[in-house]
Design an enzyme around this catalytic site. Structure first.
Site, short mmCIF file in Angstrom:
data_model
loop_
_atom_site.label_atom_id
_atom_site.label_comp_id
_atom_site.label_asym_id
_atom_site.label_seq_id
_atom_site.Cartn_x
_atom_site.Cartn_y
_atom_site.Cartn_z
N ASP A 13 -28.55 -11.39 59.39
CA ASP A 13 -27.93 -11.38 58.05
C ASP A 13 -26.77 -10.40 58.01
OD1 ASP A 13 -29.99 -13.05 57.32
OD2 ASP A 13 -31.09 -11.54 56.16
N ASN A 43 -39.09 -12.82 58.86
CA ASN A 43 -39.57 -11.85 57.87
C ASN A 43 -41.09 -11.94 57.71
OD1 ASN A 43 -36.89 -11.30 57.46
ND2 ASN A 43 -36.76 -12.22 55.42
N GLU A 140 -37.17 -23.28 56.14
CA GLU A 140 -35.82 -23.12 56.69
C GLU A 140 -35.70 -23.84 58.03
OE1 GLU A 140 -34.15 -19.03 54.65
OE2 GLU A 140 -35.05 -18.86 56.62
N ASP A 241 -35.37 -3.00 44.68
CA ASP A 241 -34.71 -4.19 45.24
C ASP A 241 -35.81 -5.21 45.56
OD1 ASP A 241 -33.31 -6.08 46.71
OD2 ASP A 241 -33.06 -4.80 48.47
N GLY A 246 -41.43 -11.94 48.40
CA GLY A 246 -42.20 -13.14 48.72
C GLY A 246 -42.57 -13.20 50.20
N ASP A 247 -41.67 -12.78 51.07
CA ASP A 247 -41.96 -12.80 52.51
C ASP A 247 -43.07 -11.80 52.84
OD1 ASP A 247 -40.07 -14.76 52.97
OD2 ASP A 247 -38.47 -13.34 53.42
N LYS A 280 -38.21 -0.50 48.42
CA LYS A 280 -37.17 -0.12 49.39
C LYS A 280 -36.12 -1.21 49.44
CE LYS A 280 -40.34 2.29 52.48
NZ LYS A 280 -41.24 2.00 53.58
N GLY A 282 -33.55 -3.95 51.20
CA GLY A 282 -33.55 -4.83 52.37
C GLY A 282 -34.78 -5.73 52.41
#
Ligand code: ADP
Length: 324
Positions: A13, A43, A140, A241, A246-247, A280, A282
């Site tokens: 990313d 992830n 994905e 953040d 979800g991951d 955190k 990210g």
């Protein structure tokens, strides 16, 4: 150790911070760009591993520098390279994320080698399913690949978990191969064509899913089964953040289910991981360890936003087991 097999995507990313998002045809100067590891498959594989599972990750990388970077990263995370495949012509998957001052974003994903992870690759890796308890897959990758992974998992008596993200319509044939479907509120709406999360989840159960867990961000999660609906409140944390919540939830949930935990306890463990991931910045960087999940599970229970589990007027205590 209980084994989880994850079949899915890996990306590098690039997150570009801009004051405001560019309009079509416009150039804006960015503050900075940060490179990180992503892809929902990666992830969630990392999340299941940090939650304590023995993880096999089936993914396909390109033969480029990013592929090498990803391979080294997976090694460092303790993921075996046995199921990490390479396509020698394709580039590895990349995602470009633009974020403005207000937190609005635009994302373009170039799937690259992720699109080349085939049903045949899954068949060749089928022996890796032996001894696994849970299959975890996201969207994905190609539909035929997802279908084959679920079919082989069923044949090998694994519990199947499908995180339908990003959401696209699912056939009843595919849904009936899924034991646990884990959409968020936006995804469940796309899948069922119905705005109300609980009603939408019920439609998906009727169409064949064993049960549906709708994750609702800071509102917790809904568990919709054949018999009833139950609500798992979220843990109260200082969110900065919500990327990757979800991951983290899905990886930890799969780990707990592979450990033989009840569905309610597995959702609590997932909810603790999801909550911690929001504290955190990210995605992978923010995924918590087993110890952090246990600490929140034990200390955080009393601080729940809206009490214990609820179902039609009753609540049930759940055990949050600390692994010795
Ligand atoms: P996604 O990232 O796929 O949209 P959610 O935002 O629903 O998924 O998050 C998954 C789970 O993580 C939620 O069900 C919840 O338990 C937990 N979670 C997410 N955001 C928060 C938050 N702000 N506070 C506490 N828990 C959260």
């Amino acid at each position: 150790m209980s084994k989880v097999i994850v079949v899915g995507s890996s990306n590098i990313d690039y997150t570009v911070s801009v004051e405001r998002l560019p309009r079509p045809g416009e150039t804006v100067m960015a503050r900075d760009v940060v490179q990180s590891f992503g892809g929902k498959g990666a992830n969630q594989a990392v999340a299941a591993k940090r939650a304590g599972a023995d993880v096999v990750f089936l993914t396909k990388l390109g033969a480029d520098a990013n592929g090498k970077l990803l391979e080294r990263h997976f090694s460092a995370q303790g993921l075996p390279l046995t199921a990490i495949l390479r396509d020698h012509k394709a580039a590895s998957g990349v995602a470009f994320v633009w974020i403005d001052n207000k937190g609005n974003n635009q994302i373009a994903v170039v799937p690259g080698s992720n699109r080349l992870l085939t049903a045949e690759d899954v068949r060749r890796a089928a022996t890796l399913m032996a001894g696994s308890r849970v299959l975890l897959v996201q969207m994905e990758i190609e539909s035929a690949t997802i279908h084959e992974a679920l079919t082989l998992a069923r044949r090998n008596r694994l519990m199947t978990v499908l995180n339908p993200a990003p959401a696209r319509p699912l056939s009843s044939d595919l849904l009936s191969l899924v034991d646990v479907l884990t959409p968020n509120t936006a995804e469940v709406q796309v899948l069922a064509g119905q705005p109300h999360p609980e009603d939408a989840a019920k439609i998906l159960v009727k169409r064949g899913a064993g049960s549906v867990i709708v994750t609702c961000g800071a509102e917790g999660a809904l568990l919709v089964g054949r018999q009833d609906t139950r609500r798992c409140p979220a843990f109260v944390v200082d969110t900065i953040d919500s990327t990757g919540a979800g991951d983290a939830f899905n990886g930890a949930l799969a780990c707990a289910l592979a450990d033989g935990e009840s569905m309610e306890t597995a959702i609590e463990i997932g909810a603790a991981a999801g909550a911690l991931a929001t504290t955190k910045r990210g995605a992978q960087e923010a995924i918590p360890s087993r110890r952090e999940i246990e600490e929140l599970g034990e200390g955080g229970r009393r601080a729940r936003r809206c009490g214990a589990w609820a179902s039609a007027g009753q609540s049930s205590p759940t055990r949050f087991a600390r692994r010795r």
